[in-house]
Motif scaffolding. Structure first.
Motif, PDB file in Angstrom:
ATOM      1  N   GLY A  38      80.048  -9.385  19.333  1.00 41.38           N
ATOM      2  CA  GLY A  38      79.411  -8.931  18.106  1.00 41.38           C
ATOM      3  C   GLY A  38      79.309 -10.066  17.118  1.00 41.38           C
ATOM      4  N   SER A  39      78.143 -10.709  17.057  1.00 41.34           N
ATOM      5  CA  SER A  39      77.971 -11.927  16.290  1.00 41.34           C
ATOM      6  C   SER A  39      77.787 -11.641  14.811  1.00 41.34           C
ATOM      7  CB  SER A  39      76.765 -12.707  16.834  1.00 41.34           C
ATOM      8  OG  SER A  39      76.389 -13.714  15.942  1.00 41.34           O
ATOM      9  N   LEU A  40      78.625 -12.236  13.968  1.00 45.86           N
ATOM     10  CA  LEU A  40      78.399 -12.260  12.523  1.00 45.86           C
ATOM     11  C   LEU A  40      77.610 -13.503  12.148  1.00 45.86           C
ATOM     12  CD1 LEU A  40      78.895 -11.120   9.686  1.00 45.86           C
ATOM     13  CD2 LEU A  40      81.101 -12.318   9.672  1.00 45.86           C
ATOM     14  N   VAL A  41      78.008 -14.635  12.732  1.00 41.83           N
ATOM     15  CA  VAL A  41      77.291 -15.904  12.569  1.00 41.83           C
ATOM     16  C   VAL A  41      77.104 -16.503  13.954  1.00 41.83           C
ATOM     17  CG1 VAL A  41      77.415 -18.269  11.687  1.00 41.83           C
ATOM     18  CG2 VAL A  41      78.222 -16.383  10.274  1.00 41.83           C
ATOM     19  N   ALA A  42      75.919 -16.998  14.217  1.00 38.83           N
ATOM     20  CA  ALA A  42      75.657 -17.711  15.467  1.00 38.83           C
ATOM     21  C   ALA A  42      74.896 -18.991  15.146  1.00 38.83           C
ATOM     22  CB  ALA A  42      74.851 -16.835  16.431  1.00 38.83           C
ATOM     23  N   ALA A  64      82.547 -13.907  15.372  1.00 42.52           N
ATOM     24  CA  ALA A  64      82.478 -12.451  15.361  1.00 42.52           C
ATOM     25  C   ALA A  64      83.023 -11.914  14.046  1.00 42.52           C
ATOM     26  CB  ALA A  64      83.256 -11.871  16.534  1.00 42.52           C
ATOM     27  N   GLY A  65      82.638 -10.692  13.718  1.00 44.45           N
ATOM     28  CA  GLY A  65      83.182 -10.048  12.538  1.00 44.45           C
ATOM     29  C   GLY A  65      84.644  -9.688  12.736  1.00 44.45           C
ATOM     30  N   GLY A  66      85.447  -9.835  11.694  1.00 43.61           N
ATOM     31  CA  GLY A  66      86.845  -9.452  11.755  1.00 43.61           C
ATOM     32  C   GLY A  66      87.697 -10.310  12.656  1.00 43.61           C
ATOM     33  N   GLU A  67      87.415 -11.632  12.706  1.00 41.27           N
ATOM     34  CA  GLU A  67      88.236 -12.524  13.524  1.00 41.27           C
ATOM     35  C   GLU A  67      88.569 -13.804  12.770  1.00 41.27           C
ATOM     36  OE1 GLU A  67      86.524 -13.966  17.153  1.00 41.27           O
ATOM     37  OE2 GLU A  67      85.030 -15.220  16.152  1.00 41.27           O
ATOM     38  N   ILE A  68      89.659 -14.414  13.178  1.00 41.73           N
ATOM     39  CA  ILE A  68      90.013 -15.755  12.732  1.00 41.73           C
ATOM     40  C   ILE A  68      89.716 -16.682  13.901  1.00 41.73           C
ATOM     41  CG2 ILE A  68      91.860 -17.287  11.966  1.00 41.73           C
ATOM     42  CD1 ILE A  68      93.208 -14.861  10.703  1.00 41.73           C
ATOM     43  N   ILE A 186      90.762 -21.133  -2.758  1.00 48.55           N
ATOM     44  CA  ILE A 186      90.422 -19.941  -1.972  1.00 48.55           C
ATOM     45  C   ILE A 186      89.998 -18.802  -2.893  1.00 48.55           C
ATOM     46  CG2 ILE A 186      91.339 -18.193  -0.400  1.00 48.55           C
ATOM     47  CD1 ILE A 186      93.119 -20.367   0.795  1.00 48.55           C
ATOM     48  N   LEU A 187      90.699 -18.619  -3.987  1.00 49.25           N
ATOM     49  CA  LEU A 187      90.331 -17.563  -4.936  1.00 49.25           C
ATOM     50  C   LEU A 187      88.935 -17.795  -5.500  1.00 49.25           C
ATOM     51  CD1 LEU A 187      93.713 -17.024  -6.835  1.00 49.25           C
ATOM     52  CD2 LEU A 187      92.519 -15.330  -5.429  1.00 49.25           C
ATOM     53  N   ARG A 188      88.584 -19.045  -5.755  1.00 46.71           N
ATOM     54  CA  ARG A 188      87.227 -19.352  -6.247  1.00 46.71           C
ATOM     55  C   ARG A 188      86.173 -18.851  -5.268  1.00 46.71           C
ATOM     56  NH1 ARG A 188      86.453 -25.525  -7.854  1.00 46.71           N
ATOM     57  NH2 ARG A 188      84.366 -24.705  -8.176  1.00 46.71           N
ATOM     58  N   VAL A 189      86.434 -19.078  -3.979  1.00 48.90           N
ATOM     59  CA  VAL A 189      85.474 -18.666  -2.954  1.00 48.90           C
ATOM     60  C   VAL A 189      85.448 -17.150  -2.817  1.00 48.90           C
ATOM     61  CG1 VAL A 189      84.956 -18.767  -0.493  1.00 48.90           C
ATOM     62  CG2 VAL A 189      85.627 -20.850  -1.705  1.00 48.90           C
ATOM     63  N   LEU A 190      86.634 -16.534  -2.740  1.00 51.05           N
ATOM     64  CA  LEU A 190      86.691 -15.082  -2.523  1.00 51.05           C
ATOM     65  C   LEU A 190      86.151 -14.315  -3.720  1.00 51.05           C
ATOM     66  CD1 LEU A 190      90.152 -14.666  -0.742  1.00 51.05           C
ATOM     67  CD2 LEU A 190      87.883 -15.003   0.252  1.00 51.05           C
ATOM     68  N   ALA A 191      86.352 -14.840  -4.922  1.00 50.24           N
ATOM     69  CA  ALA A 191      85.847 -14.170  -6.123  1.00 50.24           C
ATOM     70  C   ALA A 191      84.332 -14.049  -6.100  1.00 50.24           C
ATOM     71  CB  ALA A 191      86.282 -14.931  -7.371  1.00 50.24           C
ATOM     72  N   ARG A 192      83.675 -14.958  -5.403  1.00 46.14           N
ATOM     73  CA  ARG A 192      82.215 -14.961  -5.347  1.00 46.14           C
ATOM     74  C   ARG A 192      81.675 -14.135  -4.180  1.00 46.14           C
ATOM     75  NH1 ARG A 192      84.246 -18.803  -8.233  1.00 46.14           N
ATOM     76  NH2 ARG A 192      83.043 -20.059  -9.718  1.00 46.14           N
ATOM     77  N   GLY A 193      82.549 -13.338  -3.569  1.00 44.19           N
ATOM     78  CA  GLY A 193      82.119 -12.367  -2.568  1.00 44.19           C
ATOM     79  C   GLY A 193      81.993 -12.884  -1.159  1.00 44.19           C
ATOM     80  N   ALA A 194      82.716 -13.942  -0.820  1.00 37.56           N
ATOM     81  CA  ALA A 194      82.616 -14.490   0.539  1.00 37.56           C
ATOM     82  C   ALA A 194      83.155 -13.501   1.563  1.00 37.56           C
ATOM     83  CB  ALA A 194      83.379 -15.801   0.631  1.00 37.56           C
ATOM     84  N   ARG A 195      82.388 -13.314   2.635  1.00 35.56           N
ATOM     85  CA  ARG A 195      82.849 -12.535   3.794  1.00 35.56           C
ATOM     86  C   ARG A 195      83.303 -13.455   4.910  1.00 35.56           C
ATOM     87  NH1 ARG A 195      78.352  -9.655   6.179  1.00 35.56           N
ATOM     88  NH2 ARG A 195      77.137 -11.431   5.436  1.00 35.56           N
ATOM     89  N   ILE A 196      82.869 -14.718   4.820  1.00 38.15           N
ATOM     90  CA  ILE A 196      83.222 -15.731   5.810  1.00 38.15           C
ATOM     91  C   ILE A 196      83.876 -16.879   5.060  1.00 38.15           C
ATOM     92  CG2 ILE A 196      82.332 -17.340   7.536  1.00 38.15           C
ATOM     93  CD1 ILE A 196      79.851 -15.340   7.659  1.00 38.15           C
ATOM     94  N   PHE A 221      92.771 -10.576   4.746  1.00 40.65           N
ATOM     95  CA  PHE A 221      91.328 -10.787   4.610  1.00 40.65           C
ATOM     96  C   PHE A 221      90.606 -10.324   5.870  1.00 40.65           C
ATOM     97  CE2 PHE A 221      87.640 -13.832   4.722  1.00 40.65           C
ATOM     98  CZ  PHE A 221      87.002 -13.383   3.574  1.00 40.65           C
ATOM     99  N   ARG A 222      91.152 -10.675   7.035  1.00 39.12           N
ATOM    100  CA  ARG A 222      90.567 -10.254   8.318  1.00 39.12           C
ATOM    101  C   ARG A 222      90.626  -8.737   8.477  1.00 39.12           C
ATOM    102  NH1 ARG A 222      93.868 -12.176  13.441  1.00 39.12           N
ATOM    103  NH2 ARG A 222      95.375 -10.903  12.322  1.00 39.12           N
ATOM    104  N   ALA A 223      91.708  -8.118   8.013  1.00 35.86           N
ATOM    105  CA  ALA A 223      91.881  -6.672   8.173  1.00 35.86           C
ATOM    106  C   ALA A 223      90.801  -5.885   7.442  1.00 35.86           C
ATOM    107  CB  ALA A 223      93.256  -6.254   7.667  1.00 35.86           C
ATOM    108  N   GLU A 224      90.150  -6.522   6.444  1.00 41.78           N
ATOM    109  CA  GLU A 224      89.071  -5.867   5.714  1.00 41.78           C
ATOM    110  C   GLU A 224      87.715  -6.073   6.383  1.00 41.78           C
ATOM    111  OE1 GLU A 224      89.194  -7.244   1.702  1.00 41.78           O
ATOM    112  OE2 GLU A 224      91.143  -6.322   1.271  1.00 41.78           O
ATOM    113  N   GLY A 225      87.721  -6.643   7.599  1.00 41.58           N
ATOM    114  CA  GLY A 225      86.478  -6.848   8.346  1.00 41.58           C
ATOM    115  C   GLY A 225      85.831  -8.186   8.112  1.00 41.58           C
TER     116      GLY A 225
END
Length: 549
Positions: A38-42, A64-68, A186-196, A221-225
């Motif tokens: 299940g590709s999130l980014v390819a 894939a979505g939801g993976e490290i 990391i907070l700077r990135v996550l605050a801006r809505g990063a999913r990846i 972070f992964r547990a949230e998809g």
């Protein structure tokens, strides 16, 4: 002309002459598995070159979505370049980026952020004079107009609670640890809505405790998809945290497989190919107690500009032919110790002796001329002039010596010949000597510094965290070089937080705690538990539990 590549490959073979390696078959199998994940980014067929050198050569990568997902490879394998393409810092010469199956052109980092992709680089990009809250809100479209400091700090506190990355919003970045600075990034990135979230060598400057804090946040972070791409050389940490691994070599992706189906040994083989690693002599055998003392500290005390004690009455001897390990949790005086030992910092009290003679006014240039090399902990700020070229940085410590100079006359041609030799010996193949050194990857910057400093270390080499950011092959090469120096009678000071590294390579281990020497042990008599107690300030006179940590 585009900037030089941080990730350009190290192979001396031309792209056309290279033949596919056996590991490429792993990629074919893994590509079929990728389609099932299940590709999130390819990334498909990504190619990027700089100055005619291929940094990425038809690279395929699937997240894939939801993976490290760990991205592994030697320094110069093309990992950072590939991620800089994904985040819009570079535009690919060829290939396609697919986001949830749809082709996307990511023209800039701002477009990447809008797409949900954020990257925390190896070298932080924070404003030291600003507070944590100000750094997080800087350049953010959702930052309120005319917001007071208290408003920004309250918003930051909410982010801290949401993502579980503890940091004080009102603290100035200049006053917090490297681990806390990373949390701010990391907070700077996550605050801006990063999913990846892309992390480049995120544990290089972290203590073991900080690594576990980071890993807990990544799992949440992964547990949230969401998904994480982790660029790392630390195979033990990769096995602990990653779900999937992709290995790059010489600009190509050569393997992609679940971490559960791999081992540290199998990943190491994929990373280095068939190349055999240099071997170092067995350490920990001790050094002759009658060996000459090359460098000595007697009662050395150092205070910072605020009169806070960094080193407190240090007595230490470095003997000819020994590897002296310095253990300790970061922030217990290691930086000050390395700078005193190399003449970069003058003590407030006590003596520094070279070959038994007190040095009245320690000076970094004088120490270098005496044969004392220094690999500092912050290569970009302390060891290199970022805007100067590779060639200029390579000969930085030998400008006043023959053959670069003759008397007061500087010889540019001789300097360039020497620089080319140092660059080649550092295995920075296919590098333009005139490119700015800041355009090298962090690992390749470290290679250059290590090669330059080991050249001048005819008496003592002081190496502070020298393997940070280095790939498995470069680590082995550096360790072998240190042992070659010690075999020639050079004293080596190895400062490290990695207890295993010290036990494997040191003859004696001194432990720093709160600016003091908590104990010095022969490596043959040391073990992780005993060293760990000393690192936490617990000694025979202060048993476990007696010291508040």
């Amino acid at each position: 002309m585009p900037p030089a590549a941080p990730g350009a490959g190290r192979s001396k073979a031309s792209p056309a002459s290279r033949t596919p390696e056996p590991a490429t078959r792993v990629l074919v199998v893994a590509s079929n598995l990728d389609s099932q994940r299940g590709s999130l980014v390819a990334l498909r067929g990504i190619t990027k070159s700089f100055y005619g050198a291929l940094a990425n050569d038809g690279v395929d990568f699937t997240l894939a979505g939801g993976e490290i997902h760990a991205l592994l490879g030697e320094n110069g394998a093309g990992k950072s370049t590939l991620m800089n393409v994904l985040t819009g810092l570079y535009q690919p010469d060829a290939g396609t980026i697919l986001i949830e199956g749809h082709p996307r052109r990511i023209e800039s980092p701002s477009v990447a952020i809008a797409t949900g992709i954020g990257m925390v680089h190896q070298h932080f990009k924070l404003v030291p004079a600003f507070t944590v809250a100000e750094n997080i809100h800087l350049g953010w479209s959702e930052t309120p107009w005319r917001a007071s400091a208290s408003v920004l700090e309250a918003r930051t506190a909410a982010l801290v609670r949401r993502f579980g990355l503890t940091v004080v919003p009102s603290a100035h970045v200049a006053d917090i640890s490297a681990g806390e600075q990373q949390r701010v990034e990391i907070l700077r990135v996550l605050a801006r809505g990063a999913r990846i979230l892309i992390l480049d060598e995120p544990t290089a400057v972290l203590t073991p405790a900080e690594v576990q804090v980071l890993f807990a946040a990544l799992r949440a972070f992964r547990a949230e998809g969401n998904s994480v791409i982790l660029i790392s050389h630390k195979l033990g940490e990769v096995m602990e945290i990653a779900d999937h691994v992709t290995v790059m070599r010489a600009g190509r992706s050569v393997a992609s497989l679940p971490t559960a189906g791999a081992s540290r040994a199998s990943l190491a083989r994929l990373i280095i190919g068939e190349t055999s690693l240099p071997t170092a002599p067995e350490a920990g055998q001790g050094v002759c107690p009658d060996a000459p003392v090359l460098l000595e500290l007697q009662g050395v005390t150092v205070r910072d500009s605020r009169r806070i004690v960094l080193l407190d009455g240090i007595d230490l001897q470095v003997r000819a032919g020994e590897v002296l390990g310095i253990a300790g949790v970061a922030g217990n005086g290691q930086r000050a110790l390395s700078e005193v030992l190399t003449g970069c910092l003058r003590p407030d009290e006590g003596l520094v002796l070279v070959d038994g003679v007190p040095v009245a006014q320690p000076d970094a240039r004088d120490f270098a001329e005496r044969g004392i090399g220094h690999i500092p902990e912050d290569r970009l700020k302390t060891a290199l002039a970022a805007d100067l070229s590779l060639a200029e940085n390579a000969v930085l410590r030998e400008y006043a010596r023959p053959p670069v100079s003759h008397g007061i006359a500087f010889r540019p041609g001789r300097a360039r010949i020497l620089a080319r030799r140092i660059i080649d010996d550092a295995e920075l193949d296919r590098r333009d000597p005139d490119m700015p050194v800041r355009n090298l990857s962090g690992g390749n910057q470290q290679r250059l510094v290590a090669q330059r400093e080991t050249r001048i270390a005819s008496r003592v080499l002081v190496a502070a965290y020298p393997t940070r950011g280095l790939d498995i092959g470069a680590v082995a090469t550096l360790h072998a070089a240190m042992h070659r120096l010690s075999a020639q009678g050079v004293g080596v000071v190895l400062i490290s937080e990695e207890i295993e590294e010290l036990l494997e390579h040191a003859d004696r281990i001194a432990v720093l705690f709160a600016g003091r020497i908590a104990g010095i042990l022969p490596a043959a008599e040391a073990d992780p538990e005993r060293l760990g107690l000393l690192m936490s300030g617990q000694t025979a006179s202060h048993p476990a539990g007696a010291i508040a940590l």
